[in-house]
Structure formats: structure tokens, C-alpha cells
Design a protein around this motif. Structure first.
Motif, PDB file in Angstrom:
ATOM      1  N   ALA A   1     -34.751 -19.793   4.236  1.00  0.00           N
ATOM      2  CA  ALA A   1     -34.696 -18.615   3.032  1.00  0.00           C
ATOM      3  C   ALA A   1     -36.076 -19.388   2.031  1.00  0.00           C
ATOM      4  N   ALA A   2     -35.478 -21.057   2.078  1.00  0.00           N
ATOM      5  CA  ALA A   2     -36.515 -21.480   1.756  1.00  0.00           C
ATOM      6  C   ALA A   2     -36.711 -23.045   2.101  1.00  0.00           C
ATOM      7  N   ILE A   3     -38.910 -23.724   2.378  1.00  0.00           N
ATOM      8  CA  ILE A   3     -38.754 -24.777   2.664  1.00  0.00           C
ATOM      9  C   ILE A   3     -39.769 -25.414   1.319  1.00  0.00           C
ATOM     10  N   ASP A   4     -39.230 -26.252   0.329  1.00  0.00           N
ATOM     11  CA  ASP A   4     -40.069 -26.808  -0.094  1.00  0.00           C
ATOM     12  C   ASP A   4     -39.434 -28.497  -1.414  1.00  0.00           C
ATOM     13  N   THR A   5     -40.052 -28.871  -2.023  1.00  0.00           N
ATOM     14  CA  THR A   5     -38.947 -29.636  -2.982  1.00  0.00           C
ATOM     15  C   THR A   5     -38.179 -29.266  -3.760  1.00  0.00           C
ATOM     16  N   PRO A   6     -36.935 -30.142  -4.404  1.00  0.00           N
ATOM     17  CA  PRO A   6     -36.002 -29.208  -5.224  1.00  0.00           C
ATOM     18  C   PRO A   6     -36.750 -29.159  -6.236  1.00  0.00           C
ATOM     19  N   GLU A   7     -37.223 -29.601  -7.240  1.00  0.00           N
ATOM     20  CA  GLU A   7     -38.394 -29.543  -8.062  1.00  0.00           C
ATOM     21  C   GLU A   7     -39.179 -28.558  -8.453  1.00  0.00           C
ATOM     22  N   ASN A   8     -39.365 -27.802  -7.176  1.00  0.00           N
ATOM     23  CA  ASN A   8     -40.466 -26.689  -6.848  1.00  0.00           C
ATOM     24  C   ASN A   8     -39.837 -25.355  -6.781  1.00  0.00           C
ATOM     25  N   LEU A   9     -38.383 -25.155  -6.027  1.00  0.00           N
ATOM     26  CA  LEU A   9     -38.476 -24.649  -6.259  1.00  0.00           C
ATOM     27  C   LEU A   9     -37.303 -24.138  -7.237  1.00  0.00           C
ATOM     28  N   SER A  10     -36.813 -25.077  -7.996  1.00  0.00           N
ATOM     29  CA  SER A  10     -36.500 -25.008  -9.789  1.00  0.00           C
ATOM     30  C   SER A  10     -37.596 -23.994 -10.351  1.00  0.00           C
ATOM     31  N   LYS A  11     -38.314 -24.502  -9.811  1.00  0.00           N
ATOM     32  CA  LYS A  11     -39.025 -23.474 -10.897  1.00  0.00           C
ATOM     33  C   LYS A  11     -39.745 -22.223 -10.724  1.00  0.00           C
ATOM     34  N   MET A  12     -40.176 -21.986  -9.109  1.00  0.00           N
ATOM     35  CA  MET A  12     -40.431 -20.877  -8.894  1.00  0.00           C
ATOM     36  C   MET A  12     -38.774 -19.967  -9.014  1.00  0.00           C
ATOM     37  N   LEU A  13     -37.726 -20.310  -8.544  1.00  0.00           N
ATOM     38  CA  LEU A  13     -36.454 -19.338  -8.435  1.00  0.00           C
ATOM     39  C   LEU A  13     -35.943 -19.148 -10.200  1.00  0.00           C
ATOM     40  N   ALA A  14     -36.450 -19.942 -11.148  1.00  0.00           N
ATOM     41  CA  ALA A  14     -36.147 -20.200 -12.533  1.00  0.00           C
ATOM     42  C   ALA A  14     -36.764 -18.724 -13.351  1.00  0.00           C
ATOM     43  N   ASP A  15     -35.624 -17.398 -13.812  1.00  0.00           N
ATOM     44  CA  ASP A  15     -36.403 -16.895 -14.499  1.00  0.00           C
ATOM     45  C   ASP A  15     -36.229 -17.071 -15.850  1.00  0.00           C
ATOM     46  N   PHE A  16     -36.486 -18.582 -16.276  1.00  0.00           N
ATOM     47  CA  PHE A  16     -36.016 -18.712 -17.879  1.00  0.00           C
ATOM     48  C   PHE A  16     -36.163 -21.124 -17.266  1.00  0.00           C
ATOM     49  N   SER A  17     -36.787 -21.388 -18.813  1.00  0.00           N
ATOM     50  CA  SER A  17     -36.774 -22.207 -18.806  1.00  0.00           C
ATOM     51  C   SER A  17     -35.534 -22.706 -19.902  1.00  0.00           C
ATOM     52  N   ARG A  18     -34.860 -24.302 -19.230  1.00  0.00           N
ATOM     53  CA  ARG A  18     -33.682 -24.778 -19.627  1.00  0.00           C
ATOM     54  C   ARG A  18     -33.961 -26.319 -20.124  1.00  0.00           C
ATOM     55  N   PHE A  19     -33.459 -26.623 -21.197  1.00  0.00           N
ATOM     56  CA  PHE A  19     -33.697 -27.935 -21.588  1.00  0.00           C
ATOM     57  C   PHE A  19     -32.585 -28.391 -22.782  1.00  0.00           C
ATOM     58  N   SER A  20     -32.250 -29.793 -23.066  1.00  0.00           N
ATOM     59  CA  SER A  20     -30.984 -30.177 -23.545  1.00  0.00           C
ATOM     60  C   SER A  20     -31.569 -30.831 -24.941  1.00  0.00           C
ATOM     61  N   VAL A  21     -31.632 -30.718 -26.173  1.00  0.00           N
ATOM     62  CA  VAL A  21     -32.487 -31.553 -27.246  1.00  0.00           C
ATOM     63  C   VAL A  21     -30.766 -31.918 -27.864  1.00  0.00           C
ATOM     64  N   THR A  22     -31.245 -33.236 -28.831  1.00  0.00           N
ATOM     65  CA  THR A  22     -30.264 -33.398 -29.755  1.00  0.00           C
ATOM     66  C   THR A  22     -30.789 -33.788 -31.269  1.00  0.00           C
ATOM     67  N   ILE A  23     -30.078 -33.072 -32.276  1.00  0.00           N
ATOM     68  CA  ILE A  23     -30.383 -32.761 -33.654  1.00  0.00           C
ATOM     69  C   ILE A  23     -29.571 -33.342 -34.786  1.00  0.00           C
ATOM     70  N   ALA A  24     -30.081 -33.382 -35.249  1.00  0.00           N
ATOM     71  CA  ALA A  24     -29.187 -34.394 -36.465  1.00  0.00           C
ATOM     72  C   ALA A  24     -29.410 -33.669 -37.763  1.00  0.00           C
TER      73      ALA A  24
ATOM     74  N   LYS B   1     -35.275 -33.029 -23.515  1.00  0.00           N
ATOM     75  CA  LYS B   1     -35.048 -33.245 -22.103  1.00  0.00           C
ATOM     76  C   LYS B   1     -35.380 -32.161 -20.921  1.00  0.00           C
ATOM     77  N   SER B   2     -35.808 -31.654 -20.253  1.00  0.00           N
ATOM     78  CA  SER B   2     -36.342 -30.335 -19.399  1.00  0.00           C
ATOM     79  C   SER B   2     -35.039 -30.660 -17.902  1.00  0.00           C
ATOM     80  N   LEU B   3     -34.262 -29.617 -18.037  1.00  0.00           N
ATOM     81  CA  LEU B   3     -32.829 -29.255 -17.408  1.00  0.00           C
ATOM     82  C   LEU B   3     -33.423 -27.887 -16.035  1.00  0.00           C
ATOM     83  N   ASN B   4     -33.789 -28.712 -14.556  1.00  0.00           N
ATOM     84  CA  ASN B   4     -34.273 -27.501 -14.337  1.00  0.00           C
ATOM     85  C   ASN B   4     -32.822 -27.202 -13.524  1.00  0.00           C
TER      86      ASN B   4
END
Length: 317
Positions: A210-233, A294-297
Motif C-alpha cells: 500500500a505504501a513505502i516511505d518514511t512516516p513523515e513523507n507519508l503524512s505529507k502525501m496523504l493529508a489533505d489539510f495542514s494541522r498544527f497546535s498553537v498556544t495563545i495568551a 508546532k506542526s502536527l503531522n
């Protein structure tokens, strides 16, 4: 170090492994993943020479496992899911027995044995009967037998199954250390284990890759959105209003309260829209500082589910 080309295994009309190909480079730790019935165990059995393939080739250090099994197997150390231990032997007796089976000379074995036992930390239990050892130490003895003869390739099948959390961490560290001098294929159902120790992953489903790659590259390839965590005061309601109205934001949730008027948020945005600059500008204008971003893959669990579900649907269609 390991070359698999067009590997197929059929049991009557059932094709357990369907024309798969991949390589494992020298010094690489490769995670081999798949749901139950995916063909993972069949592939591992072919790699170790336990069963033959219907077609295709497997080469270990350039040696074909079918045409030259004795030479190919000299380069393999194998730890099955259930370690092949003789419970009424001491650790010393068992490892001596394994060295004899692998035709390791007495001179070689004398120096090897000490190094192996120190590496897997079983020296202090070397005179104990294996049946009296804990599950974790039995697993270490299993790893020790795989290392007898200093093989280039280690094939590990579920090496941490049944261990407690402390033992799991210890075995993972050991596998990581072994990766410095060995090529490792690690088959496991424990996905965080792959993230912790593996350089690359192969995901197999329904006998196909089904796939061969690094987890990081698979995450970028498969995600149809960008996701991240942000802490705000800043006040939660006002901050949420600013974030939710940013162009491209598809999803927003409060994930944690840090302190008074300090919150962490999870944001998902369109893959092709970078919301970080407008977010910074809008928050700065309102006097709400960003304390952490920070980015969340995609997690390996999410990647695995997405790939195997997609493959299953394609097979059904």
C-alpha cells in the motif's frame, strides 16, 4: 542488503502475497506493517527461507534464498513472535547450542558470546534456567540467539509483544542500538514502536504493498489539510473568533487550558493555505501573543488506517 522482486505466494486459489517488491538498505531499520491477513507473516516466512515463494526472488546480501539457501541464511538472524527457546537449558547452554547449529567456530564463539550477552544485558542470568526467567529476559535471550554468528540482517517479528512498558522501552532502545551494525526488518502491530525506531515503513494490505516511505513523507502525501497546535495568551472566546474567521481554516478546537487566559488550540487548514502569517498579524493587532506553535503531522495510526481502508475498498470494487 535485502532485495525482494515480484514476490508472489499462492495457496491454491488464494494469493497471500501479490507481486510485491522492495529493498532494505544496509544499516536501515525498516518497519513492516499490515493488518491481520495482509500477507505479512507469509512474507516474513519467505524472507527467512521457511517457506518458498510461488514466483519472484528474495536476495539476502546478494544470495538468493531459494537457489543458495545455506549461504543466504548465514546472513540472517531471526526472532519469531514466539522465541524458539529450550526452557530446560540454561542461557549459556542454549546459546552454545545455537552457535553449534550455526556452525560458529569455537574460537569465534568465545569472543562473540561475551559481546552478545553484554549487548542484550543477560550476562548476569547466563547460568539460570530459561524457564525461570521473566518474559522480558526470555525475549532478550531470543534476541541473543538471533545475533549468534553476527548476521548482517536481523528479522524481528513482534519483538515486544507481551512485555510491560519498561521492558518495551528497553527492547526498543536495544533494537535502535542494533541498527548501528545490522540491517533490521521489524514486523509489529504496535505502531508507536515503528515511529520510535524505524527509518522507513512498508505497509502491506491484501497481499499488496500500500505504501513505502518514511512516516513523515507519508503524512505529507496523504493529508489533505495542514494541522498544527498553537498556544495563545488571550480570552478564549475572542481568540476562537479570530482563528475561526481566518481564510482557509477548516477546523478549530480548544485542546488544553494552560493558565488563566492561556489556551492551546488545534487548527486544521486547507493544505495549500498558509494561515500562520495572517494568524500572527490578527492576534498581534489584538494584543494576544502566540506562546507556542508546532506542526502536527498525521500519526502513523492515521496513515495506517487511511491506507489499509483505501486499499480494502479498491479490492472490493
Amino acid at each position: 542488503m535485502v532485495e525482494i522482486q515480484n514476490l508472489t505466494k499462492e495457496y491454491g486459489k488464494i494469493r497471500a502475497v501479490d507481486n510485491i517488491s522492495f529493498t532494505v538498505e544496509k544499516g536501515e531499520i525498516l518497519g513492516f506493517l499490515g493488518p491481520n491477513g495482509a500477507g505479512k507473516s507469509t512474507t516474513m516466512n519467505i524472507l527467512t527461507g521457511y517457506i518458498s515463494s510461488t514466483s519472484g526472488t528474495v536476495k539476502i546480501a546478494g544470495k538468493d534464498i531459494l537457489e543458495n539457501p545455506s549461504e543466504a541464511k548465514k546472513h540472517i538472524g531471526y526472532l519469531p513472535e514466539q522465541p524458539p527457546l529450550y526452557m530446560d537449558m540454561t542461557v549459556n547452554e542454549y546459546l552454545d547450542f545455537c552457535a553449534n547449529l550455526k556452525s560458529v567456530s569455537s574460537k569465534e564463539w568465545k569472543s562473540q558470546k561475551k559481546d552478545i550477552m553484554e549487548l542484550v544485558k543477560i550476562t548476569h542470568v547466563s547460568h539460570r534456567l530459561i524457564k525461570n526467567l521473566s518474559k522480558g529476559y526470555k525475549q532478550r535471550v531470543g534476541l541473543a540467539q538471533a545475533l549468534v554468528g553476527t548476521p548482517d540482517v536481523l528479522i524481528l517479528d513482534e519483538p515486544t509483544v507481551g512485555l510491560d512498558p519498561k521492558q518495551i522501552i528497553e527492547i526498543r532502545k536495544l533494537i535502535k542500538a542494533l541498527g548501528k551494525n545490522h540491517t533490521i526488518i521489524l514486523s509489529t502491530h504496535i505502531l508507536p514502536e515503528v515511529s520510535a525506531v524505524c527509518d522507513r515503513v512498508v505497509i502491506i494490505n491484501k497481499g499488496r504493498i500500500a505504501a513505502i516511505d518514511t512516516p513523515e513523507n507519508l503524512s505529507k502525501m496523504l493529508a489533505d489539510f495542514s494541522r498544527f497546535s498553537v498556544t495563545i495568551a488571550g480570552p478564549q472566546n475572542k481568540v476562537k473568533d479570530i482563528l475561526s474567521n481566518l481564510y482557509g481554516v477548516k477546523y478549530l478546537e480548544v485542546s488544553n487550558k494552560m493558565n488563566d487566559d492561556e489556551y492551546s488550540y488545534i487548527i486544521e487548514a486547507d493544505k495549500d493555505v498558509d494561515v500562520r502569517k495572517p494568524m500572527f498579524n490578527q492576534l498581534a493587532q489584538n494584543g494576544f501573543p502566540i506562546l507556542e506553535l508546532k506542526s502536527l503531522n498525521l500519526s502513523l495510526e492515521e496513515i495506517f488506517i487511511q491506507l489499509t481502508t483505501t486499499e480494502a475498498k479498491e479490492v472490493a470494487e
